[in-house]
Design a protein around this motif. Structure first.
Motif, short mmCIF file in Angstrom:
data_model
loop_
_atom_site.label_atom_id
_atom_site.label_comp_id
_atom_site.label_asym_id
_atom_site.label_seq_id
_atom_site.Cartn_x
_atom_site.Cartn_y
_atom_site.Cartn_z
N ARG A 24 51.98 37.66 42.33
CA ARG A 24 51.91 38.85 43.16
C ARG A 24 52.97 39.86 42.72
O ARG A 24 53.88 39.53 41.98
CB ARG A 24 52.11 38.48 44.64
N GLY A 25 52.82 41.09 43.18
CA GLY A 25 53.81 42.10 42.85
C GLY A 25 53.22 43.49 42.86
O GLY A 25 51.99 43.67 42.90
N ASP A 26 54.08 44.48 42.82
CA ASP A 26 53.63 45.87 42.87
C ASP A 26 52.83 46.27 41.64
O ASP A 26 52.17 47.31 41.64
CB ASP A 26 54.83 46.80 43.02
N HIS A 27 52.88 45.45 40.59
CA HIS A 27 52.15 45.79 39.36
C HIS A 27 50.68 45.37 39.43
O HIS A 27 49.90 45.78 38.56
CB HIS A 27 52.80 45.09 38.16
N ARG B 66 46.86 50.24 48.72
CA ARG B 66 47.34 49.40 47.63
C ARG B 66 48.42 48.44 48.15
O ARG B 66 49.27 48.82 48.95
CB ARG B 66 47.90 50.27 46.51
N ASP B 67 48.36 47.18 47.69
CA ASP B 67 49.37 46.21 48.10
C ASP B 67 49.69 45.27 46.95
O ASP B 67 49.03 45.29 45.90
CB ASP B 67 48.92 45.43 49.34
N ALA B 68 50.69 44.42 47.17
CA ALA B 68 51.20 43.55 46.11
C ALA B 68 50.37 42.29 45.90
O ALA B 68 50.64 41.52 44.98
CB ALA B 68 52.64 43.15 46.42
#
Length: 229
Positions: A144-147, A214-216
């Protein structure tokens, strides 16, 4: 990718099973149990993996060599069903391919919710794809992550298990081809689209999952198949 490989003897070649499963998801065979998402597409497959014990691994230099080869073949879209640590040389290669207007789509990785970002998916120029099941729930081991950019089916996906057999597979490696196939269909309809425009269209057409926007976990949401011509 799983990091670098260093052995005292020549490493064994890969068993081809992972690559066969990914390739079959994309192009498959219309007369088989794995017909493929875009069966008429032209596929340039490169196997840069090596077999280490029971694992399939690739060092950064082999990956860069493979990407350089694909660039020389004038490909427009590259599916990267692999994940590993960051590498300065790999980052440079990704930058060169982005400058050459090549769209790169990569598996987010299967390290788990608390794992560090995996590469090349975490590079800005690469679309990072996570895996979800039929209910739209994220794969429990997905990074997971903002990317994270997009989600796609990647849990119990039916594809080739060998040259003759087929079975279900799970992981972000099997989600990436769904985004690659959608990108290929969009580009086929409008070859004038740039890599950046393809990225924007894929993200804009995604169906939102999880928290609003948008989410992680899911990025912009579940990839949507292009509408019929």
């Amino acid at each position: 990718m799983r990091g670098s490989v260093s052995t005292g003897s020549k490493p064994a070649p890969s068993d081809l099973l992972h690559g066969t499963a990914v390739a079959a998801l994309l192009v498959g065979n219309a007369d088989s149990r794995s017909p493929g998402l875009v069966p008429q597409a032209e596929l340039v497959a490169v196997d840069a993996f090596q077999k280490v014990a029971q694992d399939q691994r690739m060092d950064a230099f082999a990956l860069i060599e493979a990407l350089d080869y694909l660039t020389a073949q004038n490909v427009r879209i590259v599916n990267l069903s692999l994940a590993g640590p960051p590498n300065a040389a790999l980052a440079g290669q990704v930058g060169q391919m982005a400058a050459a207007d090549i769209l790169m789509i990569a598996a987010a990785g299967n390290g788990g919710p608390r794992a560090a970002p995996a590469y090349p998916a975490a590079y800005d120029a690469v679309l990072a794809v996570t895996a979800v099941d039929r209910r739209g729930q994220v794969y429990r081991r997905a990074n997971r992550g903002d990317h994270i950019d997009l989600a796609a089916p990647g849990v119990n996906v039916w594809t080739a298990a060998s040259i003759r057999g087929a079975r279900t597979k799970t992981g972000t490696s099997y989600a990436a081809p769904f985004v690659t196939a959608a990108a290929a269909l969009l580009w086929q309809r409008d070859p004038s689209l740039s890599a950046a425009q393809l990225r924007d269209r894929l993200r804009a057409s995604a169906r939102d999952l999880g928290a609003d926007g948008r989410d992680a976990i899911f990025g912009d949401g579940l990839i949507a198949a292009p509408p019929p011509c």
